[in-house]
Design an enzyme around this catalytic site. Structure first.
Site, PDB file in Angstrom:
ATOM      1  N   GLU A 135      -7.793  -3.404 -19.069  1.00 39.56           N
ATOM      2  CA  GLU A 135      -8.519  -4.486 -19.755  1.00 39.56           C
ATOM      3  C   GLU A 135      -7.787  -5.827 -19.667  1.00 39.56           C
ATOM      4  OE1 GLU A 135      -5.718  -2.847 -22.843  1.00 39.56           O
ATOM      5  OE2 GLU A 135      -6.941  -2.057 -21.195  1.00 39.56           O
TER       6      GLU A 135
ATOM      7  N   ASP B  67      14.078 -17.008  -6.611  1.00 42.58           N
ATOM      8  CA  ASP B  67      13.998 -18.260  -7.355  1.00 42.58           C
ATOM      9  C   ASP B  67      15.382 -18.912  -7.312  1.00 42.58           C
ATOM     10  OD1 ASP B  67      12.017 -19.665  -9.417  1.00 42.58           O
ATOM     11  OD2 ASP B  67      14.059 -19.847 -10.206  1.00 42.58           O
TER      12      ASP B  67
ATOM     13  N   TYR C 122      -5.711  15.119  -3.628  1.00 43.18           N
ATOM     14  CA  TYR C 122      -6.539  14.000  -4.039  1.00 43.18           C
ATOM     15  C   TYR C 122      -7.988  14.150  -3.579  1.00 43.18           C
ATOM     16  CZ  TYR C 122      -7.317   9.325  -5.777  1.00 43.18           C
ATOM     17  OH  TYR C 122      -7.784   8.257  -6.507  1.00 43.18           O
TER      18      TYR C 122
ATOM     19  N   HIS D  62     -12.811   9.406  -9.133  1.00 41.02           N
ATOM     20  CA  HIS D  62     -12.806   8.348 -10.142  1.00 41.02           C
ATOM     21  C   HIS D  62     -13.925   8.500 -11.157  1.00 41.02           C
ATOM     22  CE1 HIS D  62     -10.459   6.340  -6.925  1.00 41.02           C
ATOM     23  NE2 HIS D  62      -9.786   5.905  -7.971  1.00 41.02           N
TER      24      HIS D  62
ATOM     25  N   ASP E  94     -16.134   9.264  -2.526  1.00 39.42           N
ATOM     26  CA  ASP E  94     -14.944   9.088  -3.365  1.00 39.42           C
ATOM     27  C   ASP E  94     -14.132  10.382  -3.464  1.00 39.42           C
ATOM     28  OD1 ASP E  94     -13.110   7.899  -5.090  1.00 39.42           O
ATOM     29  OD2 ASP E  94     -14.336   8.213  -6.861  1.00 39.42           O
TER      30      ASP E  94
ATOM     31  N   GLU F 172      -6.181  11.512 -11.050  1.00 42.95           N
ATOM     32  CA  GLU F 172      -6.558  10.232 -11.640  1.00 42.95           C
ATOM     33  C   GLU F 172      -6.398  10.246 -13.162  1.00 42.95           C
ATOM     34  OE1 GLU F 172      -7.768   7.016 -10.826  1.00 42.95           O
ATOM     35  OE2 GLU F 172      -6.626   7.643  -9.074  1.00 42.95           O
TER      36      GLU F 172
ATOM     37  N   TYR G 137      -8.923  -7.009 -15.901  1.00 44.28           N
ATOM     38  CA  TYR G 137     -10.298  -6.848 -15.431  1.00 44.28           C
ATOM     39  C   TYR G 137     -11.199  -7.941 -16.008  1.00 44.28           C
ATOM     40  CZ  TYR G 137     -14.649  -4.384 -14.256  1.00 44.28           C
ATOM     41  OH  TYR G 137     -15.881  -4.033 -13.749  1.00 44.28           O
TER      42      TYR G 137
ATOM     43  N   HIS H 135       1.045   8.276 -10.404  1.00 42.99           N
ATOM     44  CA  HIS H 135       0.596   8.908  -9.154  1.00 42.99           C
ATOM     45  C   HIS H 135       1.809   9.404  -8.355  1.00 42.99           C
ATOM     46  CE1 HIS H 135      -3.699   8.488  -9.052  1.00 42.99           C
ATOM     47  NE2 HIS H 135      -3.684   7.184  -9.180  1.00 42.99           N
TER      48      HIS H 135
ATOM     49  N   ASP I 270      16.764 -20.967  -9.758  1.00 42.67           N
ATOM     50  CA  ASP I 270      17.467 -21.153 -11.028  1.00 42.67           C
ATOM     51  C   ASP I 270      17.326 -19.976 -11.988  1.00 42.67           C
ATOM     52  OD1 ASP I 270      14.874 -21.382 -11.877  1.00 42.67           O
ATOM     53  OD2 ASP I 270      15.076 -23.413 -12.697  1.00 42.67           O
TER      54      ASP I 270
ATOM     55  N   HIS J 183      -0.075   3.662 -14.393  1.00 43.30           N
ATOM     56  CA  HIS J 183      -1.004   4.496 -13.630  1.00 43.30           C
ATOM     57  C   HIS J 183      -0.478   4.722 -12.213  1.00 43.30           C
ATOM     58  CE1 HIS J 183      -5.267   5.694 -12.517  1.00 43.30           C
ATOM     59  NE2 HIS J 183      -4.759   5.400 -11.325  1.00 43.30           N
TER      60      HIS J 183
END
Length: 548
Positions: free
Chosen positions: A432, A304, A404, A473, A468, A413, A435, A393, A306, A389
């Site tokens: 939240e 940027d 994993y 998950h 998965d 996870e 999403y 990891h 400024d 999160h």
């Protein structure tokens, strides 16, 4: 046509399908004969013991395991020799000491790796822990005594490392050149964004052991990936594979994704302000870059003129930079951990990745955040628990190294979700803030009510699946519920100490849910004593989700 890997809309991870295994090349052998003595008889009835089905050695033993002090590695090896009937390993020939660490409680931790003819057995970490007086209080990890006698004659690789890497690339239907983006930094220097590695290991595949190369292929295009591919070093066959991508001075100011004002640590050079923080006591820096809605890493620096990052388009940059600093400070101030690797590594974030990209992830070296499509997600860097999160990891990768896939992957996870809650205190929802921006009250996951978002919260509802990476998950809801039950009873300040100690001291690459319970109980015992309120709360939490 090149293979495309679909992206699952879940926090922090893009999931690649596991490639089919080739036929095993070693002769089938019967499972190892489990003839070890009873640890409770050996160490006393108060010893707490975990076994994994089909393994000859207990994965976790905790209690007062020695009558005398063991003050150095030679004494520890003698302890293992004295208990050879149980652990079934030659301490001198089969175990290689990796590290000895003494912690703030005065406990000492001896980390070994099992090896065969000097070649490490993949995932076979073995840990012995003593208290401040040198009394052995825990032994844990996954070792396979049968590996030592499995091979006849001297081990020799017929396949070169380069050939193994070529085979690994072919197995995912890509070449290294196709994944390179030719990105450059502000000085014009080319940045290497594709990484390939290969290490010779002993790989356990069902009941067979193979001399194999464990290869890692890390790249960002045509999809984010951190492939782990095992290539048989004798005949060049693919033994197993999975994509382990884990879901990722001056003082300026700016407005975040949701319009909140933040102060920023920036850097001034040549009339330009960079989101580049040199104020932390680390070897590297905290830096934020932009992919400018392209699929390339690491991208150009966020700048940027400024020192006021006030444009709406800069909100993702502001939040990624600010929250990375918050997470760094949390780990440093709470646990004296200097960055994810413990040695002050650079924390790099790239925002505006792709176009309408509904994901965020840790790719093995940095965090990456999409802008979302405005319907499923707004820019994913706009949530503190998302960034916590992703960076957790990274911490897990450098500590427990939880693989994993399957239960260890679900733990990976869950640990990231749990530390997201530790940073975002009092809020048991994940994601939240970013999403479904047009719909209030929902989230990606809930630690207090996993079933609200389609996750099991008890072992009775454990989901057996091959997708998965074995449901990492989905089944993370079970340890997440145990974490909620712990935090809601003990509070954040106590719970985070227990979880961090379990993660950095006791958990191992292939730890399952039962091992996690044992690790957390061992950590609680170290910090607060066996039978304490804290210890009993952890035990109750895991019993409540069906893990005993």
């Amino acid at each position: 046509m090149k293979k495309r890997t679909s992206l699952v809309l879940v926090l922090g991870l893009t999931v690649g399908a596991v490639l089919p295994m080739s036929a095993t090349v070693a002769a089938e052998k019967a499972p190892y004969d489990v003839t070890a003595s009873n640890p409770t008889k050996q160490f006393g009835k108060d010893a707490k013991v975990n076994w994994k089905k089909g393994q000859a050695v207990p994965s976790f033993v905790h209690g007062m395991l020695s009558a005398k002090a063991h003050k150095d590695q030679h004494a520890i090896k003698q302890f293992l020799k004295d208990n050879k009937e149980l652990y079934q390993l030659d301490a001198d020939k089969d175990l290689t000491l990796l590290e000895v660490q003494k912690d703030e409680l005065g406990s000492t931790h001896y980390d070994f790796v099992q090896s065969v003819q000097g070649i490490p057995v993949d995932g076979a970490k073995f840990k012995v822990h003593t208290d401040k007086d040198g009394i052995v209080t825990a032994v844990n990890g996954d070792v396979f005594p049968e590996a030592s006698s499995y091979f006849k004659g001297k081990l020799k690789a017929n396949v070169s490392k380069n050939d193994a890497l070529e085979t690994a690339w072919k197995s995912i239907d890509l070449t290294k050149e196709e994944t390179e983006t030719n990105a450059v930094d502000p000085t014009g220097k080319e940045v290497e964004d594709t990484v390939e590695k290969a290490e010779l290991v002993i790989f356990k595949n069902r009941n067979n052991f193979h001399l194999a190369y464990k290869t890692n292929l890390q790249f960002i295009q045509p999809y984010p990936a951190n492939w782990v591919v095992y290539v048989d070093a004798v005949n060049g066959n693919i033994l197993d594979s999975y994509n382990a991508v884990a879901d990722g001075a001056t003082t300026g100011s700016g407005y975040g994704v949701i319009g909140d004002y933040k102060t920023l640590n920036t850097y001034y050079q040549n009339s330009t302000y960079y989101l580049y923080d040199v104020t932390k006591p680390m070897n590297g820096v905290i830096e934020t870059r932009t992919a400018a809605n392209q699929s390339r890493l690491p991208g150009n620096y966020s700048v940027d003129s400024d020192n006021k990052f006030n444009a709406v388009s800069q909100g993702a940059d502001v939040d990624a930079h600010y929250y990375a600093g918050v997470v760094y400070d949390y780990y440093k101030n709470t646990f004296n951990r200097n960055s994810f690797d413990g040695n002050g590594a650079t924390l790099r974030s790239t925002v505006h990745y792709g176009r309408n990209y509904n994901n965020a992830f840790w790719n093995g070296s940095q965090m990456v955040y999409g802008d979302g499509d405005g319907v499923t997600f707004r820019p994913l860097s706009g949530s503190l628990d998302v960034i916590a999160h992703e960076l957790t990891h990274a911490v897990t990768e450098y500590t427990a190294g939880l693989e994993y896939q399957n239960q260890s992957g679900a733990l990976n996870e869950s640990i990231s979700d749990t530390f997201g809650v530790f940073l975002d205190k009092g809020d048991y929802l994940i994601g939240e803030d970013v999403y479904t921006p047009n719909k209030s009250g929902d989230a990606l996951r809930s630690l207090s009510n996993p079933s609200l978002y389609g996750q099991p919260e008890h072992m009775n509802n454990y989901v057996n699946t091959t997708s998965d990476n074995g449901g990492v998950h989905t089944n993370s809801g079970i340890p997440n519920k145990a974490a909620y039950l712990t935090i809601s009873k003990l509070g954040t300040s106590v719970s985070e100490k227990i979880y961090y100690r379990a993660l950095t001291v006791y958990l191992a690459p292939r730890s399952n849910f039962s091992d996690a319970r044992a690790a957390l109980l061992a950590a609680a015992a170290d910090l607060y004593g066996t039978g304490s309120t804290q210890y009993n709360t952890v035990a109750s939490a895991w019993s409540s989700v069906g893990v005993y």
